[in-house]
Every structure is written in C-alpha cells, then in structure tokens.
Design a protein around this motif. Structure first.
Motif, PDB file in Angstrom:
ATOM      1  N   ARG A   1       3.412  -0.328  15.095  1.00  0.00           N
ATOM      2  CA  ARG A   1       2.052  -0.871  15.047  1.00  0.00           C
ATOM      3  C   ARG A   1       1.935  -2.147  14.221  1.00  0.00           C
ATOM      4  O   ARG A   1       0.897  -2.780  14.203  1.00  0.00           O
ATOM      5  N   VAL A   2       2.993  -2.481  13.493  1.00  0.00           N
ATOM      6  CA  VAL A   2       2.919  -3.702  12.670  1.00  0.00           C
ATOM      7  C   VAL A   2       3.990  -4.690  13.065  1.00  0.00           C
ATOM      8  O   VAL A   2       4.924  -4.408  13.712  1.00  0.00           O
TER       9      VAL A   2
ATOM     10  N   ILE B   1       4.224  -4.526   2.578  1.00  0.00           N
ATOM     11  CA  ILE B   1       4.956  -3.262   2.521  1.00  0.00           C
ATOM     12  C   ILE B   1       3.970  -2.099   2.574  1.00  0.00           C
ATOM     13  O   ILE B   1       2.965  -2.114   1.863  1.00  0.00           O
ATOM     14  N   VAL B   2       4.285  -1.112   3.385  1.00  0.00           N
ATOM     15  CA  VAL B   2       3.535   0.146   3.370  1.00  0.00           C
ATOM     16  C   VAL B   2       4.530   1.254   3.036  1.00  0.00           C
ATOM     17  O   VAL B   2       5.507   1.450   3.748  1.00  0.00           O
TER      18      VAL B   2
ATOM     19  N   LEU C   1      -4.935   2.797   9.968  1.00  0.00           N
ATOM     20  CA  LEU C   1      -4.967   2.063   8.695  1.00  0.00           C
ATOM     21  C   LEU C   1      -3.743   1.179   8.526  1.00  0.00           C
ATOM     22  O   LEU C   1      -3.860   0.030   8.086  1.00  0.00           O
ATOM     23  N   VAL C   2      -2.579   1.688   8.847  1.00  0.00           N
ATOM     24  CA  VAL C   2      -1.344   0.900   8.733  1.00  0.00           C
ATOM     25  C   VAL C   2      -1.452  -0.361   9.593  1.00  0.00           C
ATOM     26  O   VAL C   2      -1.090  -1.458   9.153  1.00  0.00           O
ATOM     27  N   GLU C   3      -1.956  -0.218  10.787  1.00  0.00           N
ATOM     28  CA  GLU C   3      -2.128  -1.372  11.671  1.00  0.00           C
ATOM     29  C   GLU C   3      -3.100  -2.384  11.056  1.00  0.00           C
ATOM     30  O   GLU C   3      -2.838  -3.589  11.051  1.00  0.00           O
ATOM     31  N   ALA C   4      -4.204  -1.892  10.505  1.00  0.00           N
ATOM     32  CA  ALA C   4      -5.186  -2.782   9.867  1.00  0.00           C
ATOM     33  C   ALA C   4      -4.583  -3.476   8.652  1.00  0.00           C
ATOM     34  O   ALA C   4      -4.794  -4.673   8.437  1.00  0.00           O
TER      35      ALA C   4
ATOM     36  N   PHE D   1       0.857  -1.179   0.000  1.00  0.00           N
ATOM     37  CA  PHE D   1       0.000   0.000   0.000  1.00  0.00           C
ATOM     38  C   PHE D   1       0.892   1.227   0.000  1.00  0.00           C
ATOM     39  O   PHE D   1       1.928   1.251   0.657  1.00  0.00           O
ATOM     40  N   VAL D   2       0.471   2.248  -0.723  1.00  0.00           N
ATOM     41  CA  VAL D   2       1.161   3.535  -0.734  1.00  0.00           C
ATOM     42  C   VAL D   2       0.194   4.560  -0.166  1.00  0.00           C
ATOM     43  O   VAL D   2      -0.941   4.667  -0.636  1.00  0.00           O
TER      44      VAL D   2
END
Length: 71
Positions: free
Chosen positions: A70-71, A47-48, A36-39, A12-13
C-alpha cells in the motif's frame, strides 16, 4: 533520526490499543490499520514499525505484506 540530507525521518509505530475502541475483530482492525499505513505513506512518513504482539505470526506476516503493497 536525521537523513544524510539533514531532513528528519518520520516514523510511526502501530499500537493496537489506538484502534481498539473502534473495531470489533482482528480482520476489521487489520483493514483499518492498512488504511492508516497508506495515509501515512501518502503524507510522507518514512518508516512504519508494525508492532502487533497479539496477532498470530501468520496474520502478522500477511499484514506486513499488505502494508508494503500500500505504500
């Protein structure tokens, strides 16, 4: 991109415009983005890419550090 196991890599970007209609300030935006990053991490995203050119450098570094936590 595909891993050596043949499985696709999910990425995700971030894009400030995606949340812009829903937030009033930078602090609220960052908190929603971290959620959102955690989800995404919980959903199996590999990859974020956090692309936030309008954030000041220090705020961006803090955001990425919190996201990693968070991840």
């Amino acid at each position: 991109m595909v891993t050596d196991r043949g499985a696709p890599v999910l990425m995700f970007v971030t894009d400030r415009s995606a949340l812009k209609p829903f937030v009033r300030d930078t602090g609220e935006y960052c908190e929603r983005l971290l959620t959102l990053v955690e989800a995404w991490g919980n959903a199996g995203v590999d990859i974020v890419n956090i692309r936030e050119p309008t954030l000041p450098d220090r705020k961006l570094v803090d955001l990425v550090r919190h996201a990693r936590g968070r991840v």
